[in-house]
Write a protein that holds these residues in place. Structure first.
Motif, mmCIF file in Angstrom:
data_model
loop_
_atom_site.group_PDB
_atom_site.id
_atom_site.type_symbol
_atom_site.label_atom_id
_atom_site.label_comp_id
_atom_site.label_asym_id
_atom_site.label_seq_id
_atom_site.Cartn_x
_atom_site.Cartn_y
_atom_site.Cartn_z
ATOM 1 N N UNK A 108 0.680 -1.306 -0.133
ATOM 2 C CA UNK A 108 -0.020 0.027 -0.067
ATOM 3 C C UNK A 108 0.777 1.283 0.103
ATOM 4 N N UNK A 109 0.721 2.170 -1.167
ATOM 5 C CA UNK A 109 1.750 3.257 -1.118
ATOM 6 C C UNK A 109 0.669 4.509 -1.199
ATOM 7 N N UNK A 110 1.234 5.462 -0.609
ATOM 8 C CA UNK A 110 0.435 6.873 -0.686
ATOM 9 C C UNK A 110 1.141 7.867 -1.610
ATOM 10 N N UNK A 111 0.289 8.389 -2.492
ATOM 11 C CA UNK A 111 0.739 9.228 -3.734
ATOM 12 C C UNK A 111 0.658 10.582 -3.262
ATOM 13 N N UNK A 247 -0.557 16.136 -0.651
ATOM 14 C CA UNK A 247 -1.265 14.764 -1.117
ATOM 15 C C UNK A 247 -2.015 14.605 -2.235
ATOM 16 N N UNK A 248 -1.842 13.612 -2.969
ATOM 17 C CA UNK A 248 -2.705 13.235 -4.013
ATOM 18 C C UNK A 248 -3.775 12.697 -3.923
ATOM 19 N N UNK A 249 -4.908 13.369 -4.509
ATOM 20 C CA UNK A 249 -6.230 12.582 -3.955
ATOM 21 C C UNK A 249 -6.903 12.464 -5.336
ATOM 22 N N UNK A 250 -7.797 11.558 -5.372
ATOM 23 C CA UNK A 250 -8.762 11.304 -6.665
ATOM 24 C C UNK A 250 -10.194 11.394 -6.297
ATOM 25 N N UNK A 251 -10.843 11.804 -7.531
ATOM 26 C CA UNK A 251 -12.459 12.053 -7.301
ATOM 27 C C UNK A 251 -12.828 10.795 -7.586
ATOM 28 N N UNK A 252 -14.297 10.592 -7.586
ATOM 29 C CA UNK A 252 -15.132 9.613 -7.940
ATOM 30 C C UNK A 252 -15.034 9.716 -9.595
ATOM 31 N N UNK A 253 -14.841 10.708 -10.105
ATOM 32 C CA UNK A 253 -14.734 10.572 -11.634
ATOM 33 C C UNK A 253 -13.431 10.006 -11.891
ATOM 34 N N UNK A 254 -12.531 10.319 -11.144
ATOM 35 C CA UNK A 254 -11.189 9.744 -11.696
ATOM 36 C C UNK A 254 -11.154 8.235 -11.596
ATOM 37 N N UNK A 255 -11.977 7.840 -10.412
ATOM 38 C CA UNK A 255 -11.914 6.235 -9.977
ATOM 39 C C UNK A 255 -12.792 5.577 -11.209
ATOM 40 N N UNK A 352 -7.104 1.361 -6.022
ATOM 41 C CA UNK A 352 -7.166 2.801 -6.080
ATOM 42 C C UNK A 352 -8.260 3.422 -5.232
ATOM 43 N N UNK A 353 -7.927 4.453 -4.019
ATOM 44 C CA UNK A 353 -8.860 4.807 -3.188
ATOM 45 C C UNK A 353 -8.662 6.342 -3.464
ATOM 46 N N UNK A 354 -9.988 6.979 -2.980
ATOM 47 C CA UNK A 354 -9.898 8.538 -3.069
ATOM 48 C C UNK A 354 -8.754 9.248 -2.274
ATOM 49 N N UNK A 355 -8.369 8.574 -1.191
ATOM 50 C CA UNK A 355 -7.410 9.307 -0.342
ATOM 51 C C UNK A 355 -5.893 9.205 -1.052
ATOM 52 N N UNK A 356 -5.742 8.592 -2.134
ATOM 53 C CA UNK A 356 -4.321 8.662 -2.565
ATOM 54 C C UNK A 356 -3.750 7.283 -2.423
ATOM 55 N N UNK A 357 -4.272 6.277 -1.662
ATOM 56 C CA UNK A 357 -3.678 5.074 -1.667
ATOM 57 C C UNK A 357 -3.786 4.172 -2.696
ATOM 58 N N UNK A 358 -2.742 3.517 -3.199
ATOM 59 C CA UNK A 358 -2.895 2.706 -4.022
ATOM 60 C C UNK A 358 -1.949 1.277 -3.914
ATOM 61 N N UNK A 359 -2.380 0.356 -4.598
ATOM 62 C CA UNK A 359 -1.851 -0.912 -4.588
ATOM 63 C C UNK A 359 -1.557 -1.499 -5.978
ATOM 64 N N UNK A 360 -0.434 -1.985 -6.367
ATOM 65 C CA UNK A 360 -0.180 -2.427 -7.780
ATOM 66 C C UNK A 360 0.061 -4.064 -7.622
ATOM 67 N N UNK A 361 -0.859 -4.499 -8.560
ATOM 68 C CA UNK A 361 -0.758 -6.164 -8.483
ATOM 69 C C UNK A 361 -0.060 -6.658 -9.625
ATOM 70 N N UNK A 362 0.370 -5.854 -10.853
ATOM 71 C CA UNK A 362 0.682 -6.822 -12.076
ATOM 72 C C UNK A 362 2.156 -5.947 -12.267
ATOM 73 N N UNK A 363 3.177 -6.476 -12.423
ATOM 74 C CA UNK A 363 4.253 -5.962 -13.085
ATOM 75 C C UNK A 363 4.464 -5.505 -14.374
ATOM 76 N N UNK A 364 3.738 -6.217 -15.168
ATOM 77 C CA UNK A 364 3.550 -5.811 -16.658
ATOM 78 C C UNK A 364 2.644 -4.601 -16.869
ATOM 79 N N UNK A 365 1.870 -4.099 -15.910
ATOM 80 C CA UNK A 365 1.036 -3.180 -15.865
ATOM 81 C C UNK A 365 1.300 -1.874 -14.827
ATOM 82 N N UNK A 366 2.379 -2.084 -14.349
ATOM 83 C CA UNK A 366 2.675 -0.844 -13.351
ATOM 84 C C UNK A 366 2.911 0.360 -14.049
#
Length: 384
Positions: A108-111, A247-255, A352-366
């Motif tokens: 879990x990373x914070x952007x 802090x990087x945050x995302x909107x519902x639109x972004x998601x 990906x969550x609105x508060x800028x927390x992300x988790x990457x699952x796939x090496x090919x799609x980083x």
């Protein structure tokens, strides 16, 4: 492009999309399960379940009578972008083997977004000097009370180049910052307490050309570690390179865009479902709804919405895709998700969550994900 007919605010989908919806298998998982039967909730079969989270959740009743409204008008679709690139991104660095991002995956990373850094140098000698200065700074901050963990203080910091995150010639090399902690007693092995990666994957080339040569732009910082020492690292960067970090945050639109774009991406981890978490406003006892969709059904819907020949996803396709999912949910539970806030979105390639927390699952799609985050950071910083 699939045709959608709008009549008095209702959406009617073409037969091939309706077939996908009718065949879709979905379920909801919960902290507390609200029992629903065919007799108390119109349109919901006895096997259907509503997943709820929150205090005072009611059981044995229907949500159909609740009026779910937000305090402000909520529009779940992007207005600034009319299309976004879908095609996979390749690293710019010449390598026989694809880059290994194992250290970035399943954490879990914070952007954070960053303005350009002034007088930053990639020279090895300069990086070593910066590492020594940062080491002294975070250790002093740790002694003042910046928390690492109980019984430990921040120690050595290492600043180095992180290879593999450049996607075009104008991208600056990514930077990795490691801060190690050590027992306050002075005995025992040091361990990594904070990991930060500063990067710009696919930065707008026109913006890069306009920047004076004394500026280095890495629009995003991805951090994992305790808040106290993370804040110390950010303060040091801002004071030494005259940049601003927020802090990087995302909107519902972004998601909504991310789900619509990435639901059709092939992965090698089996059939990880698409999971959407909605925050429910102004409903006593109900704070969230988790909507889980079978990956195969989501992919079938995606294929019916998107024209395969194009490597871009349009705002119209996002609307069709999202409305199809919302309509399917409404048909079963009589709950309109469009009145709620999409606060977390998970697909086969990442979470990906609105508060800028992300988790990457796939090496090919980083790079695919980080390039998109870079584009959003550029738009938020308004450096276009």
């Amino acid at each position: 492009m699939s045709e959608v007919i709008v009549l008095n605010g209702s959406y009617f989908f073409p037969p091939h999309i309706m077939q996908v919806l009718c065949n879709a298998k979905h379920h909801l998982t919960t902290d507390k399960i609200m029992s629903s039967t065919a007799s108390d909730t119109p349109g919901v079969t006895p096997q259907s379940q509503i997943i709820t989270s929150g205090r005072g959740s009611r059981t044995g009743g229907s949500l159909a009578g609740h009026s779910v409204r937000s305090r402000r008008k909520h529009t779940p679709y992007m207005k600034s972008a009319t299309s976004r690139r879908l095609a996979g991104v390749k690293p710019q660095d010449d390598q026989e083997e694809p880059p290994d991002f194992e250290g970035l995956l399943k954490k879990t990373w914070r952007l954070y977004k960053m303005t350009p850094m002034y007088n930053f140098s990639y020279d090895n000698r300069t990086l070593r000097r910066h590492s020594a200065v940062l080491s002294a700074f975070v250790e002093a901050e740790s002694l003042k009370g910046a928390v690492v963990s109980e019984g430990e203080v921040a120690g050595k910091a290492v600043i180095s180049v992180y290879r593999g995150l450049r996607t075009n010639e104008s991208d600056s090399e990514a930077i990795q910052i490691l801060v190690k902690s050590k027992p306050s007693t002075g005995q025992g092995e040091a361990k990594v307490a904070v990991t930060a990666v500063l990067f710009g994957a696919g930065v707008n080339e026109d913006i890069q050309r306009r920047l004076p040569s004394s500026f280095t732009w890495l629009p995003l910082m991805m951090v994992k570690g305790p808040v106290g020492i993370t804040s110390s690292v950010q303060s040091w960067l801002q004071s030494n390179f005259d940049c601003h970090i927020t802090p990087m945050e995302f909107t519902s639109t972004d998601l909504s865009w991310m789900v619509a774009m990435w639901a059709g991406v092939e992965t090698d981890i089996g059939h990880k479902p698409v999971e959407l978490l909605y925050r429910v406003p102004q409903v006593e006892g109900l704070s969230s709804i988790t909507y889980t969709i079978n990956a195969g059904d989501c992919k079938a819907l995606w294929d019916s919405v998107h024209t395969e020949e194009r490597d871009e996803f349009t705002v119209e396709e996002v609307e069709v895709f999202t409305k199809a999912l919302e309509s399917h949910f409404y048909a079963h539970f009589n709950i309109f998700l469009g009145h709620m806030h999409l606060s977390r979105a998970g697909t086969g390639i990442g979470l990906v969550s609105m508060d800028g927390k992300v988790k990457l699952f796939q090496n090919d799609h980083v790079l695919r994900m980080l390039s998109h985050f870079t584009q959003l950071a550029t738009e938020q910083l308004d450096l276009r």
